[in-house]
Scaffold this motif. Structure first.
Motif, PDB file in Angstrom:
ATOM      1  N   LEU A  10       0.823  -1.211   0.000  1.00 17.02           N
ATOM      2  CA  LEU A  10       0.000   0.000   0.000  1.00 17.02           C
ATOM      3  C   LEU A  10       0.855   1.258   0.000  1.00 17.02           C
ATOM      4  O   LEU A  10       1.892   1.321   0.660  1.00 17.02           O
ATOM      5  CB  LEU A  10      -0.903   0.029   1.232  1.00 17.02           C
ATOM      6  N   SER A  11       0.387   2.255  -0.704  1.00 21.27           N
ATOM      7  CA  SER A  11       1.018   3.566  -0.611  1.00 21.27           C
ATOM      8  C   SER A  11       0.698   4.152   0.758  1.00 21.27           C
ATOM      9  O   SER A  11      -0.223   3.692   1.446  1.00 21.27           O
ATOM     10  CB  SER A  11       0.484   4.495  -1.707  1.00 21.27           C
ATOM     11  N   PHE A  12       1.425   5.180   1.133  1.00 20.25           N
ATOM     12  CA  PHE A  12       1.159   5.863   2.396  1.00 20.25           C
ATOM     13  C   PHE A  12      -0.281   6.369   2.419  1.00 20.25           C
ATOM     14  O   PHE A  12      -1.004   6.189   3.397  1.00 20.25           O
ATOM     15  CB  PHE A  12       2.138   7.022   2.595  1.00 20.25           C
ATOM     16  N   GLU A  45      -1.251  -2.547  12.338  1.00 19.56           N
ATOM     17  CA  GLU A  45      -0.335  -2.854  11.228  1.00 19.56           C
ATOM     18  C   GLU A  45      -0.259  -1.693  10.249  1.00 19.56           C
ATOM     19  O   GLU A  45       0.818  -1.354   9.755  1.00 19.56           O
ATOM     20  CB  GLU A  45      -0.784  -4.122  10.511  1.00 19.56           C
ATOM     21  N   LEU A  46      -1.395  -1.073   9.967  1.00 19.27           N
ATOM     22  CA  LEU A  46      -1.416   0.081   9.067  1.00 19.27           C
ATOM     23  C   LEU A  46      -0.649   1.259   9.659  1.00 19.27           C
ATOM     24  O   LEU A  46       0.090   1.950   8.954  1.00 19.27           O
ATOM     25  CB  LEU A  46      -2.855   0.490   8.759  1.00 19.27           C
ATOM     26  N   LYS A  47      -0.804   1.478  10.957  1.00 20.40           N
ATOM     27  CA  LYS A  47      -0.087   2.566  11.631  1.00 20.40           C
ATOM     28  C   LYS A  47       1.417   2.346  11.529  1.00 20.40           C
ATOM     29  O   LYS A  47       2.174   3.267  11.203  1.00 20.40           O
ATOM     30  CB  LYS A  47      -0.510   2.644  13.097  1.00 20.40           C
ATOM     31  N   ALA A  48       1.863   1.126  11.777  1.00 23.48           N
ATOM     32  CA  ALA A  48       3.294   0.818  11.684  1.00 23.48           C
ATOM     33  C   ALA A  48       3.801   1.029  10.262  1.00 23.48           C
ATOM     34  O   ALA A  48       4.890   1.560  10.049  1.00 23.48           O
ATOM     35  CB  ALA A  48       3.551  -0.617  12.144  1.00 23.48           C
ATOM     36  N   HIS A  49       2.992   0.643   9.284  1.00 19.73           N
ATOM     37  CA  HIS A  49       3.373   0.821   7.881  1.00 19.73           C
ATOM     38  C   HIS A  49       3.504   2.309   7.554  1.00 19.73           C
ATOM     39  O   HIS A  49       4.468   2.730   6.907  1.00 19.73           O
ATOM     40  CB  HIS A  49       2.331   0.160   6.977  1.00 19.73           C
ATOM     41  N   CYS A  50       2.543   3.117   8.000  1.00 19.18           N
ATOM     42  CA  CYS A  50       2.593   4.558   7.747  1.00 19.18           C
ATOM     43  C   CYS A  50       3.822   5.186   8.397  1.00 19.18           C
ATOM     44  O   CYS A  50       4.499   6.023   7.788  1.00 19.18           O
ATOM     45  CB  CYS A  50       1.316   5.234   8.243  1.00 19.18           C
ATOM     46  N   LYS A  52       6.630   3.720   9.042  1.00 23.38           N
ATOM     47  CA  LYS A  52       7.797   3.273   8.276  1.00 23.38           C
ATOM     48  C   LYS A  52       7.947   4.087   6.998  1.00 23.38           C
ATOM     49  O   LYS A  52       9.048   4.521   6.646  1.00 23.38           O
ATOM     50  CB  LYS A  52       7.642   1.782   7.953  1.00 23.38           C
ATOM     51  N   ARG A  53       6.831   4.331   6.313  1.00 21.76           N
ATOM     52  CA  ARG A  53       6.872   5.135   5.087  1.00 21.76           C
ATOM     53  C   ARG A  53       7.303   6.575   5.376  1.00 21.76           C
ATOM     54  O   ARG A  53       8.069   7.174   4.618  1.00 21.76           O
ATOM     55  CB  ARG A  53       5.506   5.147   4.401  1.00 21.76           C
ATOM     56  N   LEU A  54       6.806   7.141   6.471  1.00 21.70           N
ATOM     57  CA  LEU A  54       7.195   8.510   6.837  1.00 21.70           C
ATOM     58  C   LEU A  54       8.681   8.596   7.164  1.00 21.70           C
ATOM     59  O   LEU A  54       9.357   9.551   6.777  1.00 21.70           O
ATOM     60  CB  LEU A  54       6.366   8.997   8.025  1.00 21.70           C
ATOM     61  N   GLU A  55       9.190   7.610   7.877  1.00 24.89           N
ATOM     62  CA  GLU A  55      10.618   7.602   8.207  1.00 24.89           C
ATOM     63  C   GLU A  55      11.461   7.493   6.945  1.00 24.89           C
ATOM     64  O   GLU A  55      12.478   8.177   6.808  1.00 24.89           O
ATOM     65  CB  GLU A  55      10.937   6.453   9.171  1.00 24.89           C
ATOM     66  N   ALA A  56      11.046   6.660   6.006  1.00 28.36           N
ATOM     67  CA  ALA A  56      11.774   6.528   4.743  1.00 28.36           C
ATOM     68  C   ALA A  56      11.775   7.854   3.986  1.00 28.36           C
ATOM     69  O   ALA A  56      12.800   8.260   3.435  1.00 28.36           O
ATOM     70  CB  ALA A  56      11.160   5.424   3.890  1.00 28.36           C
ATOM     71  N   VAL A  61      14.886  13.107   2.451  1.00 27.72           N
ATOM     72  CA  VAL A  61      15.031  14.559   2.346  1.00 27.72           C
ATOM     73  C   VAL A  61      16.112  15.117   3.261  1.00 27.72           C
ATOM     74  O   VAL A  61      16.296  16.320   3.329  1.00 27.72           O
ATOM     75  CB  VAL A  61      13.697  15.298   2.598  1.00 27.72           C
ATOM     76  N   GLU A  62      16.805  14.242   3.944  1.00 29.03           N
ATOM     77  CA  GLU A  62      17.954  14.686   4.726  1.00 29.03           C
ATOM     78  C   GLU A  62      19.213  14.285   3.988  1.00 29.03           C
ATOM     79  O   GLU A  62      19.223  13.339   3.212  1.00 29.03           O
ATOM     80  CB  GLU A  62      17.954  14.043   6.114  1.00 29.03           C
TER      81      GLU A  62
END
Length: 80
Positions: A10-12, A45-50, A52-56, A61-62
């Motif tokens: 899934l996308s974010f 599970e969806l929260k963890a996935h989101c 993870k996507r935000l951290e990536a 961008v750093e």
């Protein structure tokens, strides 16, 4: 584990939209107990996935920079 593998695709935005629907269902209090437990697990599970996507995205961008003292640091990427 098929559901966890499916979540990884899934996308974010899609994961967040599904998570918002789950929260709405749970907050309404209308779901039977077994469904609420299943929804809660899926939401976790969806929260963890989101997250993870935000951290990536944050890491993308750093950029790593070498300071005057020779130490490494991180600063936001420049967008021009």
């Amino acid at each position: 584990m098929a559901e966890a593998a499916e979540i990884e695709t899934l996308s974010f935005e899609a994961a967040l939209a599904e998570l918002e629907q789950i929260v709405g269902k749970l907050e309404s209090g209308q779901a039977p107990l077994e469904d609420s437990i299943r929804l809660y697990a899926r939401g976790a599970e969806l929260k963890a996935h989101c997250e993870k996507r935000l951290e990536a995205a944050r890491l993308q961008v750093e950029k790593i920079v070498k300071g005057a003292s020779g130490g490494l640091g991180v600063e936001p990427a420049e967008f021009s």
